[in-house]
Motif scaffolding. Structure first.
Motif, PDB file in Angstrom:
ATOM      1  N   LEU A   1       0.882  -1.152  -0.029  1.00  0.00           N
ATOM      2  CA  LEU A   1      -0.141   0.002  -0.167  1.00  0.00           C
ATOM      3  C   LEU A   1       0.853   1.368  -0.071  1.00  0.00           C
ATOM      4  O   LEU A   1       2.110   1.460   0.658  1.00  0.00           O
ATOM      5  CB  LEU A   1      -0.956   0.019   1.388  1.00  0.00           C
ATOM      6  CG  LEU A   1      -1.831   1.499   1.426  1.00  0.00           C
ATOM      7  CD1 LEU A   1      -2.833   1.335   0.553  1.00  0.00           C
ATOM      8  CD2 LEU A   1      -2.408   1.224   2.732  1.00  0.00           C
ATOM      9  N   SER A   2       0.470   2.264  -0.742  1.00  0.00           N
ATOM     10  CA  SER A   2       1.174   3.612  -0.801  1.00  0.00           C
ATOM     11  C   SER A   2       0.218   4.695  -0.566  1.00  0.00           C
ATOM     12  O   SER A   2      -0.951   4.366  -1.256  1.00  0.00           O
ATOM     13  CB  SER A   2       2.091   3.835  -2.117  1.00  0.00           C
ATOM     14  OG  SER A   2       3.166   2.718  -2.215  1.00  0.00           O
ATOM     15  N   LEU A   3       0.627   5.841   0.156  1.00  0.00           N
ATOM     16  CA  LEU A   3      -0.109   6.714   0.112  1.00  0.00           C
ATOM     17  C   LEU A   3       0.593   8.107  -0.256  1.00  0.00           C
ATOM     18  O   LEU A   3       1.909   8.088  -0.467  1.00  0.00           O
ATOM     19  CB  LEU A   3      -0.428   7.074   1.691  1.00  0.00           C
ATOM     20  CG  LEU A   3      -1.023   5.940   2.540  1.00  0.00           C
ATOM     21  CD1 LEU A   3      -0.878   6.399   3.836  1.00  0.00           C
ATOM     22  CD2 LEU A   3      -2.362   5.974   2.116  1.00  0.00           C
ATOM     23  N   ILE A   4      -0.210   8.994  -0.852  1.00  0.00           N
ATOM     24  CA  ILE A   4       0.266  10.101  -1.495  1.00  0.00           C
ATOM     25  C   ILE A   4      -0.294  11.358  -0.611  1.00  0.00           C
ATOM     26  O   ILE A   4      -1.438  11.452  -0.575  1.00  0.00           O
ATOM     27  CB  ILE A   4      -0.107  10.179  -2.887  1.00  0.00           C
ATOM     28  CG1 ILE A   4       0.346   9.189  -3.805  1.00  0.00           C
ATOM     29  CG2 ILE A   4       0.336  11.578  -3.509  1.00  0.00           C
ATOM     30  CD1 ILE A   4       0.008   9.125  -5.136  1.00  0.00           C
ATOM     31  N   ALA A   5       0.444  11.983   0.099  1.00  0.00           N
ATOM     32  CA  ALA A   5      -0.048  12.947   1.134  1.00  0.00           C
ATOM     33  C   ALA A   5       0.819  14.098   1.076  1.00  0.00           C
ATOM     34  O   ALA A   5       2.116  13.933   0.696  1.00  0.00           O
ATOM     35  CB  ALA A   5      -0.013  12.310   2.585  1.00  0.00           C
ATOM     36  N   GLY A   6       0.460  15.306   1.383  1.00  0.00           N
ATOM     37  CA  GLY A   6       1.400  16.259   1.492  1.00  0.00           C
ATOM     38  C   GLY A   6       0.702  17.675   1.708  1.00  0.00           C
ATOM     39  O   GLY A   6      -0.767  17.545   1.576  1.00  0.00           O
ATOM     40  N   PRO A   7       1.144  18.877   1.846  1.00  0.00           N
ATOM     41  CA  PRO A   7       0.319  19.982   1.620  1.00  0.00           C
ATOM     42  C   PRO A   7      -0.436  20.316   0.320  1.00  0.00           C
ATOM     43  O   PRO A   7      -0.086  19.751  -0.520  1.00  0.00           O
ATOM     44  CB  PRO A   7       1.400  21.036   1.819  1.00  0.00           C
ATOM     45  CG  PRO A   7       2.784  20.459   2.377  1.00  0.00           C
ATOM     46  CD  PRO A   7       2.719  18.889   1.968  1.00  0.00           C
ATOM     47  N   VAL A   8      -1.247  21.182   0.480  1.00  0.00           N
ATOM     48  CA  VAL A   8      -2.084  21.631  -0.802  1.00  0.00           C
ATOM     49  C   VAL A   8      -0.977  22.195  -2.014  1.00  0.00           C
ATOM     50  O   VAL A   8      -0.109  22.953  -1.498  1.00  0.00           O
ATOM     51  CB  VAL A   8      -3.051  22.910  -0.410  1.00  0.00           C
ATOM     52  CG1 VAL A   8      -3.719  23.491  -1.577  1.00  0.00           C
ATOM     53  CG2 VAL A   8      -4.033  22.521   0.517  1.00  0.00           C
ATOM     54  N   SER A   9      -1.514  21.876  -3.074  1.00  0.00           N
ATOM     55  CA  SER A   9      -0.825  22.228  -4.206  1.00  0.00           C
ATOM     56  C   SER A   9       0.893  21.876  -4.226  1.00  0.00           C
ATOM     57  O   SER A   9       1.821  22.698  -4.698  1.00  0.00           O
ATOM     58  CB  SER A   9      -0.679  23.838  -4.518  1.00  0.00           C
ATOM     59  OG  SER A   9      -2.072  24.394  -4.557  1.00  0.00           O
ATOM     60  N   THR A  10       0.850  20.502  -3.951  1.00  0.00           N
ATOM     61  CA  THR A  10       2.277  20.094  -4.185  1.00  0.00           C
ATOM     62  C   THR A  10       2.406  18.753  -4.978  1.00  0.00           C
ATOM     63  O   THR A  10       3.351  18.130  -5.392  1.00  0.00           O
ATOM     64  CB  THR A  10       2.683  19.618  -2.712  1.00  0.00           C
ATOM     65  OG1 THR A  10       1.968  18.702  -2.170  1.00  0.00           O
ATOM     66  CG2 THR A  10       2.932  20.749  -1.841  1.00  0.00           C
ATOM     67  N   GLY A  11       1.400  18.539  -5.721  1.00  0.00           N
ATOM     68  CA  GLY A  11       1.473  17.812  -6.938  1.00  0.00           C
ATOM     69  C   GLY A  11       0.815  16.323  -6.766  1.00  0.00           C
ATOM     70  O   GLY A  11       1.049  15.473  -7.576  1.00  0.00           O
ATOM     71  N   LYS A  12       0.050  16.209  -5.638  1.00  0.00           N
ATOM     72  CA  LYS A  12      -0.513  14.719  -5.283  1.00  0.00           C
ATOM     73  C   LYS A  12      -1.350  14.576  -6.504  1.00  0.00           C
ATOM     74  O   LYS A  12      -1.410  13.322  -6.749  1.00  0.00           O
ATOM     75  CB  LYS A  12      -1.308  14.823  -4.121  1.00  0.00           C
ATOM     76  CG  LYS A  12      -0.377  15.300  -2.961  1.00  0.00           C
ATOM     77  CD  LYS A  12      -1.211  15.346  -1.504  1.00  0.00           C
ATOM     78  CE  LYS A  12      -2.142  16.484  -1.635  1.00  0.00           C
ATOM     79  NZ  LYS A  12      -1.828  17.819  -1.523  1.00  0.00           N
TER      80      LYS A  12
END
Length: 83
Positions: A40-51
């Motif tokens: 399982l992989s998660l894509i997480a990060g602040p707004v407007s970072t390319g998720k």
């Protein structure tokens, strides 16, 4: 559900997304540091970072009709490869 050499189930494993940029290459690696796939992989990060762009490129590389249309992407990315 069937089992194979990789474990239960079957399907597509996304290992890496390579993007060739105009000034530098970009890579999103979904593997462990030893190069083994993760269940399982998660894509997480602040707004407007390319998720969302990462997911749109994965979809595009798998045969989706729509190329990602974010203005930053259009200005920077010249090619993509999904492994």
């Amino acid at each position: 559900m069937t089992e194979n050499a990789e474990g239960p189930g079957s399907g597509i494993r996304v290992l890496r997304l390579h993007l060739q940029g105009t000034s530098k290459p970009y890579e999103v690696d979904f593997r462990q540091s030893e190069g083994h796939h993760l269940p399982l992989s998660l894509i997480a990060g602040p707004v407007s970072t390319g998720k969302s762009s990462v997911l749109e490129f994965v979809r595009y590389c798998l045969g989706g009709k729509d190329h990602p249309k974010h203005k930053e992407v259009l200005a920077q990315v010249t090619a993509c490869l999904l492994e």
